[in-house]
Scaffold this motif. Structure first.
Motif, mmCIF file in Angstrom:
data_model
loop_
_atom_site.group_PDB
_atom_site.id
_atom_site.type_symbol
_atom_site.label_atom_id
_atom_site.label_comp_id
_atom_site.label_asym_id
_atom_site.label_seq_id
_atom_site.Cartn_x
_atom_site.Cartn_y
_atom_site.Cartn_z
ATOM 1 N N VAL A 192 0.841 -1.201 0.000
ATOM 2 C CA VAL A 192 0.000 0.000 0.000
ATOM 3 C C VAL A 192 0.872 1.246 0.000
ATOM 4 C CG1 VAL A 192 -1.651 1.323 1.361
ATOM 5 C CG2 VAL A 192 -1.971 -1.132 1.071
ATOM 6 N N GLY A 193 1.931 1.244 0.812
ATOM 7 C CA GLY A 193 2.831 2.395 0.839
ATOM 8 C C GLY A 193 3.518 2.612 -0.486
ATOM 9 N N PHE A 194 3.917 1.533 -1.113
ATOM 10 C CA PHE A 194 4.570 1.653 -2.417
ATOM 11 C C PHE A 194 3.608 2.217 -3.452
ATOM 12 C CE2 PHE A 194 5.375 -0.239 -6.583
ATOM 13 C CZ PHE A 194 6.642 0.260 -6.838
ATOM 14 N N MET A 195 2.369 1.697 -3.474
ATOM 15 C CA MET A 195 1.390 2.174 -4.451
ATOM 16 C C MET A 195 1.061 3.648 -4.209
ATOM 17 S SD MET A 195 0.894 -0.400 -6.390
ATOM 18 C CE MET A 195 -0.568 0.037 -7.303
ATOM 19 N N ALA A 196 1.102 4.082 -2.928
ATOM 20 C CA ALA A 196 0.742 5.465 -2.616
ATOM 21 C C ALA A 196 1.845 6.447 -2.981
ATOM 22 C CB ALA A 196 0.402 5.585 -1.131
ATOM 23 N N PHE A 197 3.107 6.066 -2.747
ATOM 24 C CA PHE A 197 4.204 7.026 -2.926
ATOM 25 C C PHE A 197 5.001 6.818 -4.213
ATOM 26 C CE2 PHE A 197 3.508 6.824 1.679
ATOM 27 C CZ PHE A 197 3.313 8.172 1.931
ATOM 28 N N ALA A 198 4.889 5.631 -4.825
ATOM 29 C CA ALA A 198 5.682 5.381 -6.025
ATOM 30 C C ALA A 198 4.860 5.513 -7.298
ATOM 31 C CB ALA A 198 6.304 3.976 -5.963
ATOM 32 N N ALA A 199 3.582 5.789 -7.162
ATOM 33 C CA ALA A 199 2.752 5.944 -8.358
ATOM 34 C C ALA A 199 3.198 7.188 -9.129
ATOM 35 C CB ALA A 199 1.287 6.060 -7.966
ATOM 36 N N PRO A 200 3.187 7.170 -10.451
ATOM 37 C CA PRO A 200 3.655 8.324 -11.235
ATOM 38 C C PRO A 200 2.752 9.535 -11.023
ATOM 39 C CG PRO A 200 2.604 6.695 -12.641
ATOM 40 C CD PRO A 200 2.744 6.062 -11.297
ATOM 41 N N GLU A 201 3.362 10.724 -11.012
ATOM 42 C CA GLU A 201 2.593 11.953 -10.837
ATOM 43 C C GLU A 201 1.796 12.247 -12.100
ATOM 44 O OE1 GLU A 201 5.206 15.068 -9.813
ATOM 45 O OE2 GLU A 201 6.003 14.079 -8.019
ATOM 46 N N PRO A 202 0.639 12.925 -11.954
ATOM 47 C CA PRO A 202 -0.168 13.255 -13.140
ATOM 48 C C PRO A 202 0.625 14.112 -14.121
ATOM 49 C CG PRO A 202 -1.404 13.626 -11.112
ATOM 50 C CD PRO A 202 -0.003 13.332 -10.704
ATOM 51 N N GLY A 203 0.536 13.785 -15.383
ATOM 52 C CA GLY A 203 1.227 14.548 -16.415
ATOM 53 C C GLY A 203 2.616 14.062 -16.715
ATOM 54 N N LYS A 204 3.151 13.154 -15.870
ATOM 55 C CA LYS A 204 4.498 12.646 -16.108
ATOM 56 C C LYS A 204 4.429 11.212 -16.619
ATOM 57 C CE LYS A 204 7.030 15.498 -12.811
ATOM 58 N NZ LYS A 204 7.968 15.499 -11.662
ATOM 59 N N ALA A 205 5.330 10.907 -17.519
ATOM 60 C CA ALA A 205 5.360 9.556 -18.078
ATOM 61 C C ALA A 205 5.866 8.581 -17.015
ATOM 62 C CB ALA A 205 6.269 9.501 -19.303
ATOM 63 N N PRO A 206 5.144 7.527 -16.757
ATOM 64 C CA PRO A 206 5.585 6.578 -15.723
ATOM 65 C C PRO A 206 6.785 5.753 -16.196
ATOM 66 C CG PRO A 206 3.644 5.747 -16.860
ATOM 67 C CD PRO A 206 3.895 7.122 -17.410
ATOM 68 N N ASN A 207 7.648 5.465 -15.239
ATOM 69 C CA ASN A 207 8.768 4.548 -15.519
ATOM 70 C C ASN A 207 8.250 3.133 -15.287
ATOM 71 O OD1 ASN A 207 11.082 3.078 -15.709
ATOM 72 N ND2 ASN A 207 12.329 4.499 -14.514
ATOM 73 N N THR A 208 7.643 2.598 -16.329
ATOM 74 C CA THR A 208 6.915 1.342 -16.183
ATOM 75 C C THR A 208 7.826 0.213 -15.728
ATOM 76 O OG1 THR A 208 5.475 2.066 -17.964
ATOM 77 C CG2 THR A 208 5.378 -0.257 -17.353
ATOM 78 N N THR A 209 9.011 0.139 -16.297
ATOM 79 C CA THR A 209 9.915 -0.972 -15.960
ATOM 80 C C THR A 209 10.288 -0.950 -14.477
ATOM 81 O OG1 THR A 209 10.817 -0.923 -18.201
ATOM 82 C CG2 THR A 209 12.107 -2.064 -16.510
ATOM 83 N N ALA A 210 10.695 0.233 -13.994
ATOM 84 C CA ALA A 210 11.095 0.335 -12.584
ATOM 85 C C ALA A 210 9.913 0.050 -11.667
ATOM 86 C CB ALA A 210 11.661 1.726 -12.303
ATOM 87 N N PHE A 211 8.722 0.537 -12.068
ATOM 88 C CA PHE A 211 7.531 0.323 -11.244
ATOM 89 C C PHE A 211 7.211 -1.168 -11.145
ATOM 90 C CE2 PHE A 211 2.958 0.033 -10.600
ATOM 91 C CZ PHE A 211 2.779 0.889 -9.524
ATOM 92 N N VAL A 212 7.249 -1.858 -12.293
ATOM 93 C CA VAL A 212 6.912 -3.282 -12.294
ATOM 94 C C VAL A 212 7.954 -4.089 -11.534
ATOM 95 C CG1 VAL A 212 6.650 -5.307 -13.780
ATOM 96 C CG2 VAL A 212 5.562 -3.146 -14.415
#
Length: 418
Positions: A192-212
């Motif tokens: 839950v903490g990871f999903m709350a703080f590591a989610a990409p900010e609006p308007g910014k391209a997510p770093n999908t690889t690092a997130f996964v």
């Protein structure tokens, strides 16, 4: 070669007494059999206490069907009375050394406990309807209360269970239950903490690889923690069972639970690999792979259900038998030792039979299945103590009268296993 009974391996038996010569009234001298060691020193000799279950499927069916109907008609209010009737039947038919267990729970008190738990979970459900934050706060509160309810459940169940008129006790403290249960929450808190703080900010391209990769790392950590958290929970349970002056100790190590998990995972992979290999053979032995795949089309939609059924029917009995043996073989102290010899193959056949008959009878075979399962699991356990059972009788029992924890134990699916 059969495995020796564990009572024979305890280093507590006295040397065999020598035969003595006695003279009978007809002046014939005969050799009398040696007196049993127990008669010489009952405390220093092992007393094997076998467990026999005498329940009947037809008897329990009548209890079960009445409980089910009255619980439905009263919208669940009858549930505590149904539970007491069920436990009294199962306990009353569980004979330890020839004497039955008994359950003394009061349905009225258990109704209060059920109502309290229902209110807690109702408030949690309502809070989620107002806002996600309120739902999260309610979830945290329920999570913080849950360990206390787990402890109360164990105290209530054992304090209302007796053998030969003497009640059992559960001696676990409040700090200990929090130390045992709180690690269960760690994976959820991390995710839950990871999903709350590591989610990409609006308007910014997510770093999908690092997130996964990070999310997969948390999932692996979660899986790796499960045997340790399960061991913590079982240690808390089995370290605090008490009967009179006898206090159980849990001697299993976390590594034992990791080995058990690896064995269960390996068995599950084998159970899944066999039908997958059979499908591959069917596909590649067909005139063409396309024809083989077309032949599987009618059952393709059922494959997930069949795999789940395979896990329930084959893997669960393996996990249950190995877990029961591991846990009870390591429940002991200086004067007492449990032993479990629950075998996988008989349990597998019984599970297959129960599933088949429950499906064919549309659920009406369920009470018979419950009785058969209780018999095979209970009678696989035996006890040896070098304290004579008669010396335990008369000890003053004490325990908790809280019913809330017992109701919570059922709602959380948490019970003692036997």
């Amino acid at each position: 070669m059969t495995e020796p009974h564990f009572a024979d391996t305890l280093p507590m038996a006295l040397p065999a007494a020598k035969p003595t010569a006695v003279t009978t009234t007809d002046t014939t001298t005969v050799t009398a059999p040696a007196p049993p060691a127990a008669a010489a020193d009952p405390v220093a000799t092992a007393h094997p206490l076998d467990i026999v279950f005498t329940g009947s499927g037809s008897e329990y069916f009548r209890i079960w069907i009445v409980n089910l109907l009255l619980t439905l008609v009263t919208f669940g209010i009858y549930y505590p009375w149904a539970k007491v009737r069920r436990l009294r039947y199962f306990y009353g038919n569980t004979l330890v050394d020839g004497a039955a267990l008994d359950f003394h729970g009061n349905p009225r008190k258990m109704l209060k406990g059920s109502a309290l738990v229902a209110v807690l979970f109702g408030l949690y459900s309502l809070a989620g309807q107002f806002s996600p934050v309120a739902g999260l706060v309610a979830l945290v509160l329920v999570a913080l209360i849950a360990p206390a309810l787990v402890r109360a459940s164990m105290q209530f169940r054992l304090a209302h269970t007796s053998w030969r008129g003497l009640r059992f006790r559960f001696t676990g403290s409040m700090p200990e239950v929090y130390r045992a249960v709180l690690p269960l929450y760690v994976p959820a808190v991390l995710i839950v903490g990871f999903m709350a703080f590591a989610a990409p900010e609006p308007g910014k391209a997510p770093n999908t690889t690092a997130f996964v990769v990070a999310l997969l790392g948390l999932l692996v950590l979660t899986m790796a923690m499960q045997p340790w958290t399960f061991w913590k929970l079982k240690q808390y349970q089995h370290d605090h069972y008490a009967f009179a002056t006898v206090q159980a100790r849990f001697t299993a190590t976390p590594w034992g639970f990791y080995k058990l998990t690896l064995k269960v995972c390996g068995f599950a992979l084998l159970a899944i690999a066999l039908p997958v290999a059979a499908i591959a053979v069917m596909v590649f032995t067909a005139p063409s792979p396309q024809q083989g795949l077309r032949g599987l089309a009618p059952v393709a939609a059922l494959l997930p259900f069949l795999l789940m059924l395979l896990v329930l029917v084959a893997v669960k009995p393996y996990a249950v038998s190995r877990t029961q043996n591991l846990v009870w073989d390591h429940t002991r102290n200086h004067d007492l030792q449990f032993h479990s010899a629950l075998r996988f193959v008989p349990l597998l056949w019984l599970t297959l039979k129960n599933w088949l008959l429950v499906l064919l009878t549309l659920g009406l075979y369920w009470p018979f299945a419950a009785i058969a399962m209780a018999r095979i699991r209970l009678q696989a356990v035996s006890i040896a103590t070098r304290v004579a059972p008669d010396t335990l009788v008369g000890q003053r029992p004490h325990g908790s009268n809280e019913a809330a924890g017992d109701a919570a134990g059922d709602m959380l699916g948490f019970d003692l296993g036997l």
